[in-house]
Design a protein around this motif. Sequence first.
Motif, short mmCIF file in Angstrom:
data_model
loop_
_atom_site.label_atom_id
_atom_site.label_comp_id
_atom_site.label_asym_id
_atom_site.label_seq_id
_atom_site.Cartn_x
_atom_site.Cartn_y
_atom_site.Cartn_z
N TRP A 16 32.62 19.63 37.44
CA TRP A 16 31.35 19.32 38.11
C TRP A 16 30.75 18.08 37.46
N VAL A 17 30.52 17.04 38.25
CA VAL A 17 29.90 15.82 37.73
C VAL A 17 28.39 16.01 37.76
N THR A 18 27.78 16.12 36.59
CA THR A 18 26.34 16.42 36.50
C THR A 18 25.47 15.19 36.73
N ARG A 19 26.04 14.00 36.51
CA ARG A 19 25.31 12.75 36.68
C ARG A 19 26.33 11.61 36.66
N TYR A 20 25.93 10.43 37.07
CA TYR A 20 26.80 9.27 36.91
C TYR A 20 26.85 8.90 35.44
N GLY A 21 28.05 8.62 34.94
CA GLY A 21 28.18 8.27 33.53
C GLY A 21 29.61 8.36 33.07
N GLY A 22 29.79 8.55 31.77
CA GLY A 22 31.11 8.65 31.17
C GLY A 22 31.73 10.01 31.39
N PRO A 23 32.92 10.23 30.82
CA PRO A 23 33.60 11.51 30.99
C PRO A 23 32.78 12.71 30.55
N GLU A 24 31.85 12.50 29.61
CA GLU A 24 31.02 13.60 29.12
C GLU A 24 30.09 14.15 30.21
N ALA A 25 29.96 13.43 31.32
CA ALA A 25 29.11 13.90 32.42
C ALA A 25 29.79 15.01 33.23
N ILE A 26 31.06 15.30 32.93
CA ILE A 26 31.79 16.33 33.68
C ILE A 26 31.78 17.64 32.91
N GLN A 27 31.45 18.72 33.58
CA GLN A 27 31.43 20.04 32.98
C GLN A 27 32.29 21.00 33.80
N ILE A 28 32.71 22.11 33.19
CA ILE A 28 33.41 23.17 33.92
C ILE A 28 32.37 24.23 34.29
N VAL A 29 32.29 24.57 35.58
CA VAL A 29 31.26 25.50 36.05
C VAL A 29 31.90 26.56 36.95
N ASP A 30 31.15 27.62 37.21
CA ASP A 30 31.53 28.64 38.18
C ASP A 30 30.76 28.40 39.47
N VAL A 31 31.47 28.34 40.59
CA VAL A 31 30.84 28.08 41.88
C VAL A 31 31.46 29.00 42.93
N PRO A 32 30.81 29.18 44.07
CA PRO A 32 31.41 29.99 45.14
C PRO A 32 32.66 29.33 45.71
N LEU A 33 33.58 30.14 46.22
CA LEU A 33 34.75 29.59 46.90
C LEU A 33 34.31 28.84 48.16
N PRO A 34 35.03 27.81 48.56
CA PRO A 34 34.70 27.13 49.82
C PRO A 34 34.94 28.05 51.01
N ALA A 35 34.15 27.87 52.05
CA ALA A 35 34.32 28.66 53.26
C ALA A 35 35.60 28.26 53.98
N VAL A 36 36.25 29.24 54.58
CA VAL A 36 37.48 28.97 55.34
C VAL A 36 37.12 29.01 56.83
N LYS A 37 36.78 27.85 57.35
CA LYS A 37 36.35 27.76 58.74
C LYS A 37 37.56 27.68 59.68
N PRO A 38 37.35 27.87 60.97
CA PRO A 38 38.48 27.73 61.91
C PRO A 38 39.19 26.39 61.73
N GLY A 39 40.51 26.45 61.76
CA GLY A 39 41.31 25.25 61.62
C GLY A 39 41.53 24.81 60.19
N MET A 40 41.02 25.57 59.22
CA MET A 40 41.13 25.20 57.82
C MET A 40 42.14 26.08 57.09
N VAL A 41 42.66 25.55 55.98
CA VAL A 41 43.58 26.27 55.11
C VAL A 41 42.96 26.32 53.72
N LEU A 42 42.87 27.51 53.15
CA LEU A 42 42.38 27.65 51.78
C LEU A 42 43.58 27.62 50.84
N VAL A 43 43.58 26.65 49.93
CA VAL A 43 44.68 26.47 48.99
C VAL A 43 44.24 26.92 47.60
N ARG A 44 45.05 27.75 46.98
CA ARG A 44 44.86 28.11 45.58
C ARG A 44 45.52 27.00 44.76
N VAL A 45 44.72 26.18 44.13
CA VAL A 45 45.20 24.95 43.52
C VAL A 45 45.94 25.23 42.22
#
Length: 320
Positions: A16-45
């Motif tokens: 998650w990019v918390t702000r514009y800046g250097g690499p330290e601006a990126i954090q690991i966060v917990d977020v909801p899974l993306p919605a799987v709408k019609p015509g979409m494929v959910l990929v486990r990366v």
Amino acid sequence: MNTLKIDLPERMKATWVTRYGGPEAIQIVDVPLPAVKPGMVLVRVAASAVNSGDVRTRGLQAKEPVKTLMRLVLGLHRPRQPILATVFSGTVAALGAGVTSFRVGDAVFGSSPGMRYGCHAQYVAIPASGPMACMTPSMGFAEAAALPFGGNTALYFLEKHGAKAGESILINGAAGAVGTMAVQIARNLGLGVTGTAGGKNEALVRGLGAHRFIDYTRDCIFAPGIRFDLILDTVGKLDKAQAKEALKPGGRFINTCGSDVAKENHRQVERLAQWYDAGKLKAVIHSILPMDDVQGAHRIVDTGHKWGSVVLMIRQEEGQ
């Protein structure tokens, strides 16, 4: 109705990019899974990559007035899509209504089209009609994730500008993520390839199929009397006027870092898979890092001197 093979969690880990800046601006966060709408494929990366576009977006790396335009497009204080990355490999976890081209459990790779980003996460939703294809049995997840960014970009520009067998091409930045793919794809298309890079990368570039190599730290890129049908600048550093003087009549100068953005599609990804399976396309990987070291991956790309791709393993157990 989604077709699910296994129960899916409600939340996932993502960078998650918390702000514009250097690499330290990126954090690991917990977020909801993306919605799987019609015509979409959910990929486990399983794997993704950190590419030049990711670091440019994260750091808002551009001069004015382009920087202001980037803020208007991407977001004023941070990216509106704070989960970066446009490439992925993994397995299909769920199908949106109407999807028949993939099955749950398929191993797939490709790109999130346009400016969707979202691939530095445990799950990503991709249009079934988008730039995605099934992996071949010979592919590993890390290798598959290293193909689409450079491969789709190189193939798009070479096809758009009518590259054909028998022509000559100069590829500037031949050791980078786009350059290493461009050398191989141009060779597959029957072009005579000259690659430029630092001298330490000569063996790599020649090994990928370049007929001629120029060490830009020692030699002049544009030598008197040598002309090319195409000049492909994958790093945006060539002088346009000098480049045009080095073209044959009817020659084409291509800057992959300019205003023309590569448009990926399913056919391109399928072609990359076919070449890879036939041994005509190699994944060139600089380093493989775990998702938790996403900041380290960005620091490598920030140097501007890495070769090939920097792969980020989202699921370590799937990349072994």
